[in-house]
Design a protein around this motif. Structure first.
Motif, short mmCIF file in Angstrom:
data_model
loop_
_atom_site.label_atom_id
_atom_site.label_comp_id
_atom_site.label_asym_id
_atom_site.label_seq_id
_atom_site.Cartn_x
_atom_site.Cartn_y
_atom_site.Cartn_z
N ILE A 156 64.69 56.26 43.63
CA ILE A 156 63.62 55.81 44.58
C ILE A 156 62.43 56.26 44.00
O ILE A 156 62.13 57.50 44.24
N PRO A 157 61.63 55.42 43.60
CA PRO A 157 60.34 55.82 42.90
C PRO A 157 59.50 56.49 43.55
O PRO A 157 58.45 57.74 43.25
N LEU A 158 59.11 56.21 44.88
CA LEU A 158 58.01 57.00 45.61
C LEU A 158 58.50 57.88 46.49
O LEU A 158 57.88 58.54 47.48
N ALA A 159 59.74 58.61 46.36
CA ALA A 159 60.34 59.61 47.18
C ALA A 159 60.68 61.06 46.48
O ALA A 159 60.39 61.03 45.08
N GLY A 160 60.44 62.03 47.27
CA GLY A 160 60.48 63.19 46.75
C GLY A 160 62.01 63.69 47.23
O GLY A 160 62.87 62.96 47.06
N HIS A 161 61.97 65.08 47.21
CA HIS A 161 63.03 65.77 47.87
C HIS A 161 63.83 65.15 49.17
O HIS A 161 64.89 65.06 48.99
N GLU A 162 62.91 64.87 49.95
CA GLU A 162 63.45 64.33 51.05
C GLU A 162 63.22 62.89 51.35
O GLU A 162 62.58 62.21 51.90
N VAL A 163 64.31 62.21 50.55
CA VAL A 163 64.39 60.78 50.73
C VAL A 163 64.51 60.33 51.87
O VAL A 163 63.55 59.18 52.22
N MET A 164 65.02 60.58 52.81
CA MET A 164 65.27 60.03 54.10
C MET A 164 63.89 60.11 54.97
O MET A 164 63.74 59.09 55.58
N GLN A 165 63.01 60.77 54.49
CA GLN A 165 61.67 60.90 55.37
C GLN A 165 60.88 60.22 54.62
O GLN A 165 59.86 59.74 55.21
N ASP A 166 60.69 60.23 53.24
CA ASP A 166 59.85 59.63 52.36
C ASP A 166 60.15 58.08 52.33
O ASP A 166 58.99 57.57 52.39
N GLN A 167 60.95 57.53 52.29
CA GLN A 167 61.33 56.17 52.08
C GLN A 167 62.73 55.79 52.76
O GLN A 167 63.84 55.20 52.18
N PRO A 168 62.52 55.60 54.02
CA PRO A 168 63.72 55.52 54.94
C PRO A 168 64.17 54.05 54.87
O PRO A 168 65.43 53.69 54.83
#
Length: 90
Positions: A63-75
């Protein structure tokens, strides 16, 4: 949309591949979805690729626009990936 899971599936989100756990990861026998945010400052893409190589039946999604917290960054992106993965294996 409700998905009913008839097979055991492990979903792993941005887990650090630690030396010494390779023998454990090789024993994972169920389909495994690995999701990695490309902006993750803690886990490298190399580590995730190594985990994908080590775990049988694993699939690495980026997921290009997500950091370590994928669930919060790009749900929404994560939900799409998980839904497709679960639909394929159920």
């Amino acid at each position: 949309m409700v998905l009913r899971v008839n097979v055991k599936i492990i979903l792993i989100f941005c887990i650090l591949f630690l030396t010494g756990y390779a023998s454990y990861y090789r024993r994972v026998s169920v389909p495994t979805l690995l999701v990695y945010g490309l902006k993750d400052p803690f886990v490298s893409l190399v580590e995730m690729c190594e985990m994908e190589r080590t775990i049988p039946k694993s699939y690495l999604e980026l997921i290009p626009l997500a950091g370590h917290e994928v669930m919060q960054d790009q749900p929404k992106s994560l939900n799409v990936m998980m839904s497709k993965f679960l639909e394929y294996y159920t």
